[in-house]
Write a protein that holds these residues in place. Structure first.
Motif, PDB file in Angstrom:
ATOM      1  N   SER A  33     -25.101 -75.624   8.538  1.00 37.74           N
ATOM      2  CA  SER A  33     -23.871 -75.167   9.175  1.00 37.74           C
ATOM      3  C   SER A  33     -23.063 -74.324   8.205  1.00 37.74           C
ATOM      4  CB  SER A  33     -23.039 -76.365   9.652  1.00 37.74           C
ATOM      5  OG  SER A  33     -22.874 -77.313   8.606  1.00 37.74           O
ATOM      6  N   ILE A  46     -18.072 -72.608  11.849  1.00 30.21           N
ATOM      7  CA  ILE A  46     -18.290 -71.261  12.367  1.00 30.21           C
ATOM      8  C   ILE A  46     -19.524 -71.245  13.278  1.00 30.21           C
ATOM      9  CG2 ILE A  46     -18.647 -68.835  11.773  1.00 30.21           C
ATOM     10  CD1 ILE A  46     -17.495 -69.493   8.985  1.00 30.21           C
ATOM     11  N   HIS A  47     -20.667 -71.568  12.707  1.00 28.31           N
ATOM     12  CA  HIS A  47     -21.933 -71.654  13.424  1.00 28.31           C
ATOM     13  C   HIS A  47     -22.741 -72.790  12.821  1.00 28.31           C
ATOM     14  CE1 HIS A  47     -21.906 -67.994  15.911  1.00 28.31           C
ATOM     15  NE2 HIS A  47     -21.398 -67.337  14.884  1.00 28.31           N
ATOM     16  N   SER A  49     -26.896 -74.832  13.046  1.00 30.56           N
ATOM     17  CA  SER A  49     -28.286 -74.771  13.494  1.00 30.56           C
ATOM     18  C   SER A  49     -28.893 -76.158  13.400  1.00 30.56           C
ATOM     19  CB  SER A  49     -29.071 -73.800  12.603  1.00 30.56           C
ATOM     20  OG  SER A  49     -30.457 -73.910  12.855  1.00 30.56           O
ATOM     21  N   THR A  55     -29.709 -71.895  17.031  1.00 31.74           N
ATOM     22  CA  THR A  55     -28.360 -71.803  16.485  1.00 31.74           C
ATOM     23  C   THR A  55     -27.346 -71.984  17.606  1.00 31.74           C
ATOM     24  OG1 THR A  55     -28.198 -69.400  16.752  1.00 31.74           O
ATOM     25  CG2 THR A  55     -29.099 -70.200  14.669  1.00 31.74           C
ATOM     26  N   ASP A  56     -26.136 -72.305  17.231  1.00 30.16           N
ATOM     27  CA  ASP A  56     -25.083 -72.480  18.220  1.00 30.16           C
ATOM     28  C   ASP A  56     -23.740 -72.193  17.568  1.00 30.16           C
ATOM     29  OD1 ASP A  56     -24.700 -74.914  20.923  1.00 30.16           O
ATOM     30  OD2 ASP A  56     -23.847 -72.922  20.625  1.00 30.16           O
ATOM     31  N   GLN A  57     -22.757 -71.938  18.419  1.00 34.64           N
ATOM     32  CA  GLN A  57     -21.428 -71.585  17.931  1.00 34.64           C
ATOM     33  C   GLN A  57     -20.612 -72.814  17.635  1.00 34.64           C
ATOM     34  OE1 GLN A  57     -19.680 -69.091  20.912  1.00 34.64           O
ATOM     35  NE2 GLN A  57     -20.965 -67.334  20.427  1.00 34.64           N
ATOM     36  N   GLU A  59     -16.415 -73.751  16.119  1.00 34.71           N
ATOM     37  CA  GLU A  59     -15.032 -73.583  16.562  1.00 34.71           C
ATOM     38  C   GLU A  59     -14.540 -72.135  16.435  1.00 34.71           C
ATOM     39  OE1 GLU A  59     -12.450 -76.041  14.222  1.00 34.71           O
ATOM     40  OE2 GLU A  59     -10.613 -75.288  15.165  1.00 34.71           O
ATOM     41  N   PRO A  61     -16.412 -68.793  15.908  1.00 32.73           N
ATOM     42  CA  PRO A  61     -17.605 -67.968  15.717  1.00 32.73           C
ATOM     43  C   PRO A  61     -17.382 -66.461  15.742  1.00 32.73           C
ATOM     44  CG  PRO A  61     -17.473 -68.679  17.991  1.00 32.73           C
ATOM     45  CD  PRO A  61     -16.289 -69.297  17.280  1.00 32.73           C
ATOM     46  N   ASN A  62     -16.228 -66.014  16.259  1.00 30.83           N
ATOM     47  CA  ASN A  62     -16.047 -64.574  16.477  1.00 30.83           C
ATOM     48  C   ASN A  62     -16.069 -63.791  15.173  1.00 30.83           C
ATOM     49  OD1 ASN A  62     -15.839 -65.074  19.181  1.00 30.83           O
ATOM     50  ND2 ASN A  62     -13.603 -65.072  19.218  1.00 30.83           N
ATOM     51  N   TYR A  64     -18.849 -63.289  13.438  1.00 38.97           N
ATOM     52  CA  TYR A  64     -19.949 -63.775  12.599  1.00 38.97           C
ATOM     53  C   TYR A  64     -21.235 -63.929  13.429  1.00 38.97           C
ATOM     54  CZ  TYR A  64     -15.858 -65.483   9.965  1.00 38.97           C
ATOM     55  OH  TYR A  64     -14.653 -65.599   9.311  1.00 38.97           O
ATOM     56  N   ASN A  65     -22.350 -63.647  12.764  1.00 43.82           N
ATOM     57  CA  ASN A  65     -23.653 -63.899  13.366  1.00 43.82           C
ATOM     58  C   ASN A  65     -24.498 -64.737  12.435  1.00 43.82           C
ATOM     59  OD1 ASN A  65     -23.352 -62.611  15.766  1.00 43.82           O
ATOM     60  ND2 ASN A  65     -24.653 -60.870  15.275  1.00 43.82           N
TER      61      ASN A  65
END
Lengths: 114, 108
Positions: A33, A46-47, A49, A55-57, A59, A61-62, A64-65
């Motif tokens: 994470s 943020i993200h 896995s 993977t998942d978002q 709180e 996430p905007n 960022y990838n």
């Protein structure tokens, strides 16, 4: 025994630039994470896995990838840096999400966006 | 949604005084609760977890489900306890959720 390794330790970016924060763990952990640490706000997810290819978002996430092509690596990409992304970033890993599992943290990346 | 609240951003005590760092949580189920600590220039690390009912470095924390609290206590603070402390919970099947943190300063 390296544990969780983050690179770089420090970075200064100009607004609009992109970059990748690297995170690697050598403990064969399922869960990885990314958190950002801001004064008074604690660590915000943020993200994350739960395994390679998943993977998942979190709180916040905007902007960022992430991707998880291997168990060991979980890079965080800033697509177009903004001053609001100035923060300290921590990567963490744990054996599983199940209860009572300790999370291990990297030493952090201090990012400044000007 | 789950939430962890640490009402004090800064707690300053003298060496030898008792310490209590407060943590309140909101979660509809039965969470797993933890205290993490970050000493100066070191990485965040686990201090203790409620399920273990352990005492680490003289610190203890008791889960009070009625008050939804998990306060961290130590009877006699030491200067080396100065650090940033984070309360955290894991809701079922999810990731760690942290409180805002409390900076503990132990003065000589």
């Amino acid at each position: 025994n390296a544990g969780v390794t983050q690179t770089p330790k420090f970075q200064v970016l100009k607004t609009g630039q992109s970059m990748t924060l690297q995170c690697a763990q050598d403990m064969n952990h399922e869960y990885m994470s990314w958190y950002r640490q801001d004064p008074g706000m604690g660590l915000r997810l943020i993200h994350y896995s739960v395994g390679a290819g998943i993977t998942d978002q979190g709180e916040v996430p905007n902007g960022y990838n992430v991707s998880r092509s291997t168990t060991e690596d979980f890079p965080l990409r800033l697509l177009s840096a903004a001053p609001s992304q100035t923060s300290v970033y921590f990567c963490a890993s744990s054996y599983s999400f199940r209860m009572n599992t300790e999370a291990f943290f990297g030493q952090g990346t201090r990012l400044t966006v000007v | 949604a789950q939430r962890v609240t640490q009402p004090e951003k800064l707690l300053s005590v003298f060496k030898g005084a008792p310490v209590e760092l407060k943590c309140n949580y909101s979660y509809s189920g039965s969470p797993e609760l933890f205290w993490y600590v970050q000493y100066s220039r070191q990485r965040l690390q686990l201090l203790l977890r409620h399920i273990s009912r352990e005492s680490i470095k003289g610190f203890t924390a008791d889960l009070n489900k009625g008050e939804t609290s998990f306060h961290l206590k130590k009877p006699f603070a030491q200067e080396e306890d100065s650090a940033m402390y984070y309360c955290a919970l894991i809701p079922a099947g999810n990731m760690l959720t942290f409180g805002g943190g409390t900076r503990l300063m132990v003065k000589p």
